[in-house]
Scaffold this active site. Sequence first.
Site, PDB file in Angstrom:
ATOM      1  N   TRP A 128      -7.431  -1.219  -1.361  1.00  0.00           N
ATOM      2  CA  TRP A 128      -7.030  -0.256  -0.323  1.00  0.00           C
ATOM      3  C   TRP A 128      -5.584   0.215  -0.532  1.00  0.00           C
ATOM      4  O   TRP A 128      -4.708  -0.600  -0.809  1.00  0.00           O
ATOM      5  CB  TRP A 128      -7.154  -0.892   1.073  1.00  0.00           C
TER       6      TRP A 128
ATOM      7  N   TYR B  41     -12.084   4.241   0.504  1.00  0.00           N
ATOM      8  CA  TYR B  41     -10.814   4.092  -0.209  1.00  0.00           C
ATOM      9  C   TYR B  41     -10.623   5.244  -1.207  1.00  0.00           C
ATOM     10  O   TYR B  41     -11.428   5.431  -2.115  1.00  0.00           O
ATOM     11  CB  TYR B  41     -10.738   2.741  -0.924  1.00  0.00           C
TER      12      TYR B  41
ATOM     13  N   LYS C 102      10.557  -7.392   3.682  1.00  0.00           N
ATOM     14  CA  LYS C 102      11.221  -6.215   3.095  1.00  0.00           C
ATOM     15  C   LYS C 102      11.368  -5.040   4.067  1.00  0.00           C
ATOM     16  O   LYS C 102      12.088  -4.100   3.769  1.00  0.00           O
ATOM     17  CB  LYS C 102      10.525  -5.792   1.799  1.00  0.00           C
TER      18      LYS C 102
ATOM     19  N   GLU D 124       3.091 -13.178  -8.153  1.00  0.00           N
ATOM     20  CA  GLU D 124       3.760 -13.974  -7.116  1.00  0.00           C
ATOM     21  C   GLU D 124       2.732 -14.483  -6.090  1.00  0.00           C
ATOM     22  O   GLU D 124       2.744 -15.650  -5.705  1.00  0.00           O
ATOM     23  CB  GLU D 124       4.818 -13.104  -6.418  1.00  0.00           C
TER      24      GLU D 124
HETATM   25  P1  NDP Z   1      -1.396  -7.178   2.164  1.00  0.00           P
HETATM   26  O1  NDP Z   1      -1.151  -7.333   3.606  1.00  0.00           O
HETATM   27  O2  NDP Z   1      -1.147  -8.340   1.302  1.00  0.00           O
HETATM   28  O3  NDP Z   1      -0.517  -5.932   1.676  1.00  0.00           O
HETATM   29  C1  NDP Z   1      -0.430  -5.609   0.311  1.00  0.00           C
HETATM   30  C2  NDP Z   1       0.787  -4.736   0.048  1.00  0.00           C
HETATM   31  O4  NDP Z   1       1.990  -5.444   0.410  1.00  0.00           O
HETATM   32  C3  NDP Z   1       0.934  -4.402  -1.402  1.00  0.00           C
HETATM   33  O5  NDP Z   1       0.154  -3.314  -1.789  1.00  0.00           O
HETATM   34  C4  NDP Z   1       2.428  -4.148  -1.519  1.00  0.00           C
HETATM   35  O6  NDP Z   1       2.717  -2.877  -0.988  1.00  0.00           O
HETATM   36  C5  NDP Z   1       2.981  -5.238  -0.599  1.00  0.00           C
HETATM   37  N1  NDP Z   1       3.150  -6.528  -1.299  1.00  0.00           N
HETATM   38  C6  NDP Z   1       2.173  -7.376  -1.723  1.00  0.00           C
HETATM   39  N2  NDP Z   1       2.707  -8.459  -2.313  1.00  0.00           N
HETATM   40  C7  NDP Z   1       4.035  -8.311  -2.282  1.00  0.00           C
HETATM   41  C8  NDP Z   1       5.102  -9.112  -2.729  1.00  0.00           C
HETATM   42  N3  NDP Z   1       4.878 -10.279  -3.325  1.00  0.00           N
HETATM   43  N4  NDP Z   1       6.365  -8.670  -2.520  1.00  0.00           N
HETATM   44  C9  NDP Z   1       6.595  -7.494  -1.908  1.00  0.00           C
HETATM   45  N5  NDP Z   1       5.616  -6.672  -1.468  1.00  0.00           N
HETATM   46  C10 NDP Z   1       4.331  -7.082  -1.631  1.00  0.00           C
HETATM   47  O7  NDP Z   1      -2.908  -6.755   1.870  1.00  0.00           O
HETATM   48  P2  NDP Z   1      -3.654  -5.337   2.061  1.00  0.00           P
HETATM   49  O8  NDP Z   1      -3.262  -4.681   3.316  1.00  0.00           O
HETATM   50  O9  NDP Z   1      -3.527  -4.575   0.789  1.00  0.00           O
HETATM   51  O10 NDP Z   1      -5.149  -5.845   2.213  1.00  0.00           O
HETATM   52  C11 NDP Z   1      -5.788  -6.514   1.131  1.00  0.00           C
HETATM   53  C12 NDP Z   1      -7.168  -5.942   0.936  1.00  0.00           C
HETATM   54  O11 NDP Z   1      -7.946  -6.131   2.103  1.00  0.00           O
HETATM   55  C13 NDP Z   1      -7.238  -4.417   0.687  1.00  0.00           C
HETATM   56  O12 NDP Z   1      -6.943  -4.067  -0.639  1.00  0.00           O
HETATM   57  C14 NDP Z   1      -8.682  -4.141   1.037  1.00  0.00           C
HETATM   58  O13 NDP Z   1      -9.518  -4.514  -0.038  1.00  0.00           O
HETATM   59  C15 NDP Z   1      -8.911  -5.085   2.215  1.00  0.00           C
HETATM   60  N6  NDP Z   1      -8.728  -4.375   3.510  1.00  0.00           N
HETATM   61  C16 NDP Z   1      -9.827  -4.253   4.321  1.00  0.00           C
HETATM   62  C17 NDP Z   1      -9.744  -3.599   5.513  1.00  0.00           C
HETATM   63  C18 NDP Z   1     -10.957  -3.464   6.378  1.00  0.00           C
HETATM   64  O14 NDP Z   1     -10.916  -2.717   7.359  1.00  0.00           O
HETATM   65  N7  NDP Z   1     -12.032  -4.131   6.085  1.00  0.00           N
HETATM   66  C19 NDP Z   1      -8.486  -2.979   5.981  1.00  0.00           C
HETATM   67  C20 NDP Z   1      -7.373  -3.196   5.064  1.00  0.00           C
HETATM   68  C21 NDP Z   1      -7.514  -3.868   3.890  1.00  0.00           C
HETATM   69  P3  NDP Z   1       3.977  -1.957  -1.476  1.00  0.00           P
HETATM   70  O15 NDP Z   1       4.504  -2.510  -2.763  1.00  0.00           O
HETATM   71  O16 NDP Z   1       3.409  -0.593  -1.602  1.00  0.00           O
HETATM   72  O17 NDP Z   1       4.950  -2.040  -0.359  1.00  0.00           O
END
Ligand code: NDP
Length: 314
Positions: free
Chosen positions: A21, A54, A218, A292
Amino acid sequence: MKYRNLGNSGLKISELSFGSWVTFVNQLKEKEAMECMSYAYERGVNFFDNAEAYASGESEVLMGNIFNKLRWDRDTYIVSSKVFWGGELPTQRGLSKKHIHDACNAALKRLRVDYLDLFFCHRPDPETPIGETVYAMNDLMLQGKILYWGTSEWSSKEIKEAFKYAEKFNLRGPSMEQPQYNLLFRDRFEKEYKNIFKKYKIGSTIWSPLASGLLTGKYNEGVPNKSRFKVKGYEWLSDTMDEIDFNKIKKINNLAKKIGIKSSQLAIIWCLKNINVSSVILGASKLSQLKENLNSLKSYDLITDEIMNEINKY
Ligand code: NDP
């Protein structure tokens, strides 16, 4: 990597999984997305999460191209799709039998697979009888197009209704829920779903373990450049910041520092400590973040009951 049964099913799913996503297409093009998927798979991740919504289907196209290039044996990984937001026309959205049928066939084509392991109803659809959705999902199972079906962000009342219908007609109820669960959003998972987990023994693949990145700390001084909240089309995420308890985030950040790990790692392990979680879906816009986050597993034993109790006070 450890594996957990997805609820009371026999399916062994990796504790940490990888989703697409926002990131796929918008932040990760094919080369980077492929590096991330390979890295995850080589470290034991066996579940890759996707949805028809997505990047309007393009995220599935990208993942499908990668499956095609990597040539992993189909029996070594689990892939999901979700149905609800397929397009703008009335027949292209929701959970009618028609849209479920069309969405599944389209996802199979985009992902270039013969079957989906997991197929989720992305949201509840108040305009379709729940029985129709249960029946449509069972039909796809009989056709061999999906193996398990589940819900995402359904209320416990809606999940119960699905089971009631399934039991009455000797059909399969949902095998899993996909809710948001993290240190900032815990109530629904821990309170509302408590009896659902107990009674129906469904699994859960939880999303946004870092609350879209907020838990890394962050965003503590405002939205940083090149972060998710600045991605075109996702600026609305900033609106959620008014309701965020940044004091709590800062306490979590300090605690992680004291333990000697990253906040992201503390937040991920905290999710895994809940036995009702089958898999924590990670998101990453860079390979370094994925590294990480996957490394959090090394710190599992550092997060003691004492630390878990301390976090509960925040
Ligand atoms: P997170 O809450 O882990 O957010 C991920 C984002 O946080 C990254 O894309 C990045 O964004 C930032 N990030 C991740 N790791 C780090 C780090 N170590 N240091 C700094 N920034 C970091 O998870 P998601 O919100 O992406 O959700 C995970 C998955 O869950 C999605 O990919 C999807 O498959 C699913 N999902 C399902 C939903 C549903 O309704 N069923 C809704 C939402 C997600 P950036 O670098 O851009 O700041």
